[in-house]
Design an enzyme around this catalytic site. Structure first.
Site, PDB file in Angstrom:
ATOM      1  N   CYS A 161       0.835  -1.206   0.000  1.00 22.15           N
ATOM      2  CA  CYS A 161       0.000   0.000   0.000  1.00 22.15           C
ATOM      3  C   CYS A 161       0.870   1.258   0.000  1.00 22.15           C
ATOM      4  O   CYS A 161       2.029   1.242   0.466  1.00 22.15           O
ATOM      5  CB  CYS A 161      -0.952   0.006   1.190  1.00 22.15           C
ATOM      6  SG  CYS A 161      -0.168   0.297   2.790  1.00 22.15           S
ATOM      7  N   CYS A 164       2.359   2.440   3.445  1.00 31.70           N
ATOM      8  CA  CYS A 164       3.540   1.722   3.949  1.00 31.70           C
ATOM      9  C   CYS A 164       4.810   2.202   3.248  1.00 31.70           C
ATOM     10  O   CYS A 164       5.854   2.402   3.883  1.00 31.70           O
ATOM     11  CB  CYS A 164       3.361   0.215   3.761  1.00 31.70           C
ATOM     12  SG  CYS A 164       2.242  -0.535   4.957  1.00 31.70           S
ATOM     13  N   CYS A 255      30.688  34.215   1.374  1.00 33.92           N
ATOM     14  CA  CYS A 255      30.137  34.748   2.624  1.00 33.92           C
ATOM     15  C   CYS A 255      31.181  35.530   3.417  1.00 33.92           C
ATOM     16  O   CYS A 255      30.862  36.171   4.412  1.00 33.92           O
ATOM     17  CB  CYS A 255      29.565  33.622   3.482  1.00 33.92           C
ATOM     18  SG  CYS A 255      30.817  32.538   4.225  1.00 33.92           S
ATOM     19  N   CYS A 263      42.260  20.923   5.677  1.00 34.37           N
ATOM     20  CA  CYS A 263      42.036  20.413   7.033  1.00 34.37           C
ATOM     21  C   CYS A 263      40.838  21.115   7.656  1.00 34.37           C
ATOM     22  O   CYS A 263      40.100  21.821   6.970  1.00 34.37           O
ATOM     23  CB  CYS A 263      43.282  20.594   7.900  1.00 34.37           C
ATOM     24  SG  CYS A 263      43.732  22.329   8.148  1.00 34.37           S
ATOM     25  N   HIS A 268      45.070  28.946   8.067  1.00 36.64           N
ATOM     26  CA  HIS A 268      46.285  28.960   8.893  1.00 36.64           C
ATOM     27  C   HIS A 268      47.544  29.247   8.083  1.00 36.64           C
ATOM     28  O   HIS A 268      48.616  28.719   8.395  1.00 36.64           O
ATOM     29  CB  HIS A 268      46.439  27.621   9.634  1.00 36.64           C
ATOM     30  CG  HIS A 268      46.373  26.428   8.727  1.00 36.64           C
ATOM     31  ND1 HIS A 268      47.437  25.984   7.991  1.00 36.64           N
ATOM     32  CD2 HIS A 268      45.342  25.586   8.454  1.00 36.64           C
ATOM     33  CE1 HIS A 268      47.079  24.920   7.290  1.00 36.64           C
ATOM     34  NE2 HIS A 268      45.813  24.654   7.551  1.00 36.64           N
ATOM     35  N   CYS A 300      65.258  23.386  41.471  1.00 32.04           N
ATOM     36  CA  CYS A 300      66.282  23.359  42.508  1.00 32.04           C
ATOM     37  C   CYS A 300      67.630  23.666  41.863  1.00 32.04           C
ATOM     38  O   CYS A 300      67.998  23.040  40.863  1.00 32.04           O
ATOM     39  CB  CYS A 300      66.313  21.984  43.173  1.00 32.04           C
ATOM     40  SG  CYS A 300      67.723  21.744  44.272  1.00 32.04           S
ATOM     41  N   CYS A 313      57.495  31.643  53.505  1.00 33.37           N
ATOM     42  CA  CYS A 313      58.924  31.888  53.731  1.00 33.37           C
ATOM     43  C   CYS A 313      59.719  31.602  52.474  1.00 33.37           C
ATOM     44  O   CYS A 313      59.444  30.654  51.738  1.00 33.37           O
ATOM     45  CB  CYS A 313      59.411  31.012  54.874  1.00 33.37           C
ATOM     46  SG  CYS A 313      61.164  31.218  55.248  1.00 33.37           S
TER      47      CYS A 313
END
Length: 513
Positions: A161, A164, A255, A263, A268, A300, A313
């Protein structure tokens, strides 16, 4: 173009810059020509219009041009295969618009190709697809009986039908599963576009066509949607993936949005795609940690372990080697006596410290922060320059009111701000590139060009911030125009040298990629 203003021309072959005056034979930057029922935007190369070293050829397509491109692909394949356009379209969609693969498969094993496209029974069948009304029909799927029910019969011969068919197809399309719409039964027969259009609603069929356009772009390596929000345009660029080791395919959409075709990290120039991705990931992963370490820890002086100060300190004791030192000057604590908070001595570090892993780690961190902080500085400056647009428009209005300049004549201010923002973006990415470059004679040339562009950019920024004085408007206009042209020139020199360096393999990197 008829224009009395000066034009800036860059000769790629001579690597020289000339200021020439426009004539009636000036460059045709863009020309909309009508052919085959659509408008096609093309760039026309003349002796005066030469593509710059760092630019790539590309086209921006709207929806109509995209559909026409599909039709051309179908027509070319149909001419070779000798099949109808409808069947060729189905084959191309099934093979993800790989025309060479379609032709090869059809020539070698047509049954395999037709089965994959859902055309197997369509090619063999003599049944014409139809939508008819049949009394006392009971659908095998929904089992609904009706005295006057519309039914659909496809080339496969199965009959169900209309409701369906409609429900099944529309659900698939709405959910985005529209690459191939197959019969509601289990025969795998393709529902061709013409009969599908009669079954489903116009709104859903419109979505179906939009999805087909998406699939066409996604499947074609030379096409990409503009990533700007709500943009409907598609970029067409023929730069292969193998060229991304020496080329940065920078695209500017109609735009106004700029992006890299190779990418997904945005435009970039002049950093290669692979390096750009590494830099973005490194900044996301390391920047906050690196800044915190740099601001809150020291090494250190004896064992070079990284130490965080956990009290007020300045008397520090390394937990690893028990060395006692001053947090302020890093000198031996025993030499300080009672002068805990009046430390003013500076101890030079032995150059051999860099051989130690901890010292090397600290040096590596400081090197990263050097480039990262300058990268971020240009991002922040660019954001402030965006605010400059609003102030510039106010200046343009003020200039127009206090002088005899027309609105068109004061556009030089906005053009200068455009140049400023563009150069800041370029400078930002030069620091990402510089982080991965090994220092040699070539990088000294690059850094010199980078410095020249940076100084010129800051000078232009300062000019644009100056207040408007009615008696010196014409002088300011000339100064801004000259400086903007010079800044553009320095940007061209920098980018041309970097791209040529990529092509010639002049640059040596600290990593392999």
């Amino acid at each position: 173009m008829n224009d009395d203003s000066d034009s800036f021309i860059y000769d790629n072959d001579a690597d020289d810059f000339d200021f020439e005056e426009d004539t009636d034979e000036a460059i045709v930057i863009g020309n909309y020509t009508t052919g085959d029922g659509i408008d096609d935007f093309e760039f026309i190369d003349t002796e005066r219009s030469k593509k710059k070293v760092y630019e790539v050829d590309f086209k921006i397509l709207d929806t109509e041009q995209l559909v026409l491109l599909q039709k051309n692909e179908i027509a070319e394949a149909s001419a070779i295969l000798g099949t109808s356009d409808e069947h060729t379209r189905a084959l191309l969609r099934a093979f993800r618009w790989n025309k060479e693969k379609v032709i090869e498969t059809v020539m070698d094993s047509p049954e395999k190709a037709y089965k994959k496209a859902g055309l197997e029974k369509i090619i063999e069948s003599r049944i014409q697809p139809s939508i008819t009304t049949e009394p006392d029909f009971s659908c095998f799927i929904c089992c609904e009986d009706s005295s006057d029910q519309e039914i659909v019969q496809l080339e496969c011969g199965e009959i169900y039908c209309l409701n369906c068919h409609k429900t099944f197809y529309e659900q698939n399309i709405v959910e985005g599963n529209a690459r191939s719409i197959l019969c509601v039964g289990s025969c795998g027969t393709l529902v061709q576009d013409e009969i599908l259009k009669k079954i489903i609603s116009p709104e859903v069929f419109q979505k179906f066509n939009a999805l087909q356009n998406n699939y066409f772009v996604d499947d074609n390596k030379n096409l990409k949607w503009c990533p700007a929000p709500d943009c409907i345009y598609v970029a067409q660029c023929d730069v292969p993936l193998s060229s991304l080791s020496s080329t940065i395919p920078s695209i500017q959409c109609i735009c106004g949005h700029q992006f890299c075709f190779g990418c997904t990290i945005g435009e970039h120039l002049p950093t290669l795609c692979a390096l750009g991705k590494l830099w973005v990931k490194k900044c996301q992963d390391d920047s906050e940690t690196a800044n915190w370490i740099h601001a809150n820890t020291k090494e250190c002086p004896k064992c070079f372990s990284t130490i965080e100060k956990n009290g007020g300190c300045n008397h520090m004791s390394c937990r690893k080697c028990a060395y006692e030192f001053c947090w302020v000057c890093m000198g031996l604590w025993s030499n300080h006596g009672q002068a805990w908070y009046n430390c003013n001595r500076f101890e030079e570090k032995d150059s051999t410290d860099n051989r130690d892993k901890q010292a090397q780690s600290r040096a590596s961190l400081e090197r990263y922060l050097h480039y990262y902080n300058r990268y971020i500085n240009h991002i922040q400056s660019a954001k402030l320059d965006q605010e400059l647009y609003a102030r510039t428009e106010e200046k343009m209005e003020e200039m127009q009111k206090t002088s005899e300049l027309s609105w068109i004549e004061v556009q030089f201010l906005k053009s200068a701000v455009d140049t400023l923002v563009q150069c800041r973006h370029t400078l930002k990415w030069t620091y990402a590139l510089a982080f991965y470059l090994k220092h040699d004679n070539q990088t000294y040339i690059f850094e010199s060009n980078q410095q020249d562009l940076e100084l010129a950019t800051e000078a232009l920024s300062g000019l644009l911030e100056e207040p408007i004085e009615p008696e010196s408007i014409l002088q300011l206009k000339q100064m801004v125009q000259d400086k903007a042209k010079y800044v553009s020139q320095r940007r061209d020199v920098l980018l041309a040298d970097l791209i040529k360096g990529h092509t010639e393999g002049r640059w040596n990197y600290t990593i392999k990629f």
